[in-house]
Motif scaffolding. Sequence first.
Motif, PDB file in Angstrom:
ATOM      1  N   LEU A   1       0.832  -1.203   0.000  1.00  0.00           N
ATOM      2  CA  LEU A   1       0.000   0.000   0.000  1.00  0.00           C
ATOM      3  C   LEU A   1       0.865   1.251   0.000  1.00  0.00           C
ATOM      4  CD1 LEU A   1      -2.719  -1.087   2.601  1.00  0.00           C
ATOM      5  CD2 LEU A   1      -2.933  -1.018   0.111  1.00  0.00           C
ATOM      6  N   LEU A   2       1.949   1.236   0.763  1.00  0.00           N
ATOM      7  CA  LEU A   2       2.858   2.377   0.797  1.00  0.00           C
ATOM      8  C   LEU A   2       3.549   2.555  -0.552  1.00  0.00           C
ATOM      9  CD1 LEU A   2       4.510   1.798   4.300  1.00  0.00           C
ATOM     10  CD2 LEU A   2       2.436   3.086   3.741  1.00  0.00           C
ATOM     11  N   GLU A   3       3.949   1.443  -1.153  1.00  0.00           N
ATOM     12  CA  GLU A   3       4.597   1.509  -2.460  1.00  0.00           C
ATOM     13  C   GLU A   3       3.633   2.013  -3.526  1.00  0.00           C
ATOM     14  OE1 GLU A   3       5.984  -2.414  -3.110  1.00  0.00           O
ATOM     15  OE2 GLU A   3       7.507  -2.344  -1.523  1.00  0.00           O
ATOM     16  N   ALA A   4       2.387   1.551  -3.472  1.00  0.00           N
ATOM     17  CA  ALA A   4       1.390   2.001  -4.449  1.00  0.00           C
ATOM     18  C   ALA A   4       1.121   3.493  -4.293  1.00  0.00           C
ATOM     19  CB  ALA A   4       0.102   1.202  -4.280  1.00  0.00           C
ATOM     20  N   SER A   5       1.062   3.955  -3.039  1.00  0.00           N
ATOM     21  CA  SER A   5       0.843   5.377  -2.808  1.00  0.00           C
ATOM     22  C   SER A   5       1.984   6.204  -3.380  1.00  0.00           C
ATOM     23  CB  SER A   5       0.693   5.635  -1.301  1.00  0.00           C
ATOM     24  OG  SER A   5       0.534   7.010  -1.043  1.00  0.00           O
ATOM     25  N   ALA A   6       3.209   5.737  -3.194  1.00  0.00           N
ATOM     26  CA  ALA A   6       4.361   6.466  -3.736  1.00  0.00           C
ATOM     27  C   ALA A   6       4.358   6.437  -5.264  1.00  0.00           C
ATOM     28  CB  ALA A   6       5.658   5.854  -3.195  1.00  0.00           C
ATOM     29  N   ASP A   7       4.002   5.301  -5.853  1.00  0.00           N
ATOM     30  CA  ASP A   7       3.961   5.194  -7.311  1.00  0.00           C
ATOM     31  C   ASP A   7       2.912   6.122  -7.916  1.00  0.00           C
ATOM     32  OD1 ASP A   7       5.939   3.323  -7.218  1.00  0.00           O
ATOM     33  OD2 ASP A   7       4.584   1.591  -7.293  1.00  0.00           O
ATOM     34  N   LEU A   8       1.843   6.376  -7.150  1.00  0.00           N
ATOM     35  CA  LEU A   8       0.784   7.251  -7.647  1.00  0.00           C
ATOM     36  C   LEU A   8       1.092   8.725  -7.405  1.00  0.00           C
ATOM     37  CD1 LEU A   8      -2.345   5.187  -6.558  1.00  0.00           C
ATOM     38  CD2 LEU A   8      -1.472   5.509  -8.877  1.00  0.00           C
ATOM     39  N   GLY A   9       2.255   9.007  -6.870  1.00  0.00           N
ATOM     40  CA  GLY A   9       2.692  10.389  -6.730  1.00  0.00           C
ATOM     41  C   GLY A   9       2.360  11.038  -5.407  1.00  0.00           C
ATOM     42  N   ALA A  10       1.885  10.268  -4.436  1.00  0.00           N
ATOM     43  CA  ALA A  10       1.546  10.854  -3.143  1.00  0.00           C
ATOM     44  C   ALA A  10       2.814  11.196  -2.367  1.00  0.00           C
ATOM     45  CB  ALA A  10       0.690   9.886  -2.330  1.00  0.00           C
ATOM     46  N   ARG A  11       2.772  12.300  -1.680  1.00  0.00           N
ATOM     47  CA  ARG A  11       3.903  12.691  -0.856  1.00  0.00           C
ATOM     48  C   ARG A  11       3.930  11.838   0.419  1.00  0.00           C
ATOM     49  NH1 ARG A  11       3.788  19.326  -1.222  1.00  0.00           N
ATOM     50  NH2 ARG A  11       4.134  19.458  -3.505  1.00  0.00           N
ATOM     51  N   PRO A  12       5.100  11.721   1.060  1.00  0.00           N
ATOM     52  CA  PRO A  12       5.178  10.903   2.287  1.00  0.00           C
ATOM     53  C   PRO A  12       4.177  11.307   3.362  1.00  0.00           C
ATOM     54  CG  PRO A  12       7.368  11.440   1.498  1.00  0.00           C
ATOM     55  CD  PRO A  12       6.417  12.221   0.639  1.00  0.00           C
ATOM     56  N   LEU A  13       3.961  12.607   3.509  1.00  0.00           N
ATOM     57  CA  LEU A  13       3.018  13.061   4.527  1.00  0.00           C
ATOM     58  C   LEU A  13       1.592  12.635   4.190  1.00  0.00           C
ATOM     59  CD1 LEU A  13       3.196  14.640   7.176  1.00  0.00           C
ATOM     60  CD2 LEU A  13       2.562  16.701   5.907  1.00  0.00           C
ATOM     61  N   SER A  14       1.235  12.724   2.910  1.00  0.00           N
ATOM     62  CA  SER A  14      -0.098  12.287   2.485  1.00  0.00           C
ATOM     63  C   SER A  14      -0.262  10.785   2.670  1.00  0.00           C
ATOM     64  CB  SER A  14      -0.329  12.666   1.020  1.00  0.00           C
ATOM     65  OG  SER A  14      -0.244  14.057   0.832  1.00  0.00           O
ATOM     66  N   THR A  15       0.788  10.031   2.381  1.00  0.00           N
ATOM     67  CA  THR A  15       0.741   8.583   2.583  1.00  0.00           C
ATOM     68  C   THR A  15       0.554   8.239   4.056  1.00  0.00           C
ATOM     69  OG1 THR A  15       2.180   8.219   0.674  1.00  0.00           O
ATOM     70  CG2 THR A  15       2.012   6.430   2.273  1.00  0.00           C
ATOM     71  N   PHE A  16       1.234   8.996   4.900  1.00  0.00           N
ATOM     72  CA  PHE A  16       1.134   8.725   6.337  1.00  0.00           C
ATOM     73  C   PHE A  16      -0.294   8.957   6.837  1.00  0.00           C
ATOM     74  CE2 PHE A  16       1.186  10.356  10.698  1.00  0.00           C
ATOM     75  CZ  PHE A  16       1.717   9.254  11.369  1.00  0.00           C
ATOM     76  N   PHE A  17      -0.864  10.132   6.510  1.00  0.00           N
ATOM     77  CA  PHE A  17      -2.198  10.456   7.022  1.00  0.00           C
ATOM     78  C   PHE A  17      -3.299   9.692   6.278  1.00  0.00           C
ATOM     79  CE2 PHE A  17       0.047  14.257   8.591  1.00  0.00           C
ATOM     80  CZ  PHE A  17      -0.388  14.240   9.908  1.00  0.00           C
ATOM     81  N   GLY A  18      -3.025   9.274   5.046  1.00  0.00           N
ATOM     82  CA  GLY A  18      -4.057   8.574   4.287  1.00  0.00           C
ATOM     83  C   GLY A  18      -4.045   7.075   4.447  1.00  0.00           C
TER      84      GLY A  18
END
Length: 288
Positions: free
Chosen positions: A181-198
């Motif tokens: 899920l973290l890798e997919a979020s990064a691949d979709l262009g999400a910033r680390p902070l957005s990945t953390f809160f989302g």
Amino acid sequence: MPFAPNTKKRLVTVALVAPASIWLFVFLVLPFIAIIVFAFGERAPEGGYQAAFTFAQFANLGSRAAAFKNTLILAPIGAFACLLVAYPVAYYLAVKASAKYRLLLVSLVVVPFWTSLLVRTYAWMYILGARGIPHLLEMVGIENVRLLNTPGAVLLGIVYGYLPLMIMPIYVSLEKLDRRLLEASADLGARPLSTFFGITLPLSLPGVMTGIALVTILLLGEYLIPQLLGGGKVFFIGNALVDLFLQSRNWPFGSAIAVTLVVVVVIVLLIAMRIAWRVAGTRQVDLV
């Protein structure tokens, strides 16, 4: 006559559950029933309990308002402070730390529990006392600094003493986190902070709420840390109970405070569960 399969299964279940049920009933339910009975009684002339039925003890709870105020303010603040320290530590252990050293690092978190809380609290008494940090500050020109016997000292002792209890539930939740899920979020262009809160924070919420509930409930009955680091100036409900049962021997009033404390604990637990259900969007959250 042989038993039917369902009957045999029920008998086995009863045989397995009965010892624990009897233990809980004798050492948990019966003492609490006795406390409830005492709460509606009166103090005997020589101290202790005298049979009666009165609500006078509950009406007198205001005389210990300072203990309730300190407990209901410092316990949640202490739990939140533990959370602020524990979450980054748990996140590092579960997500960032190398698998080779993870077990060792987790063990280091648990190691303080191998030493008595009394010994560790006495150590903080020395560190915060006149020969500790205040003495070092005097050497650099900062004088008349008092750290011991203050609410800050109590909060520091709370964070130090209860931090492992906050770290471990959060660590367990984060360890189960699907890294894809973290890798997919990064691949979709999400910033680390957005990945953390989302992603990270919502999925770790059950562990967060477990830690908050566990630490808060234990702090509501805390006695040792306020007694030693508060120096008799920062009273918790636990300190009031010790005074009433062992010194003034007012068992009915102490029992009334104990019953009220149990009610507060149940309310805290229900509130924590409700918050977890709403934020996580699920009712499958275990707090105890």
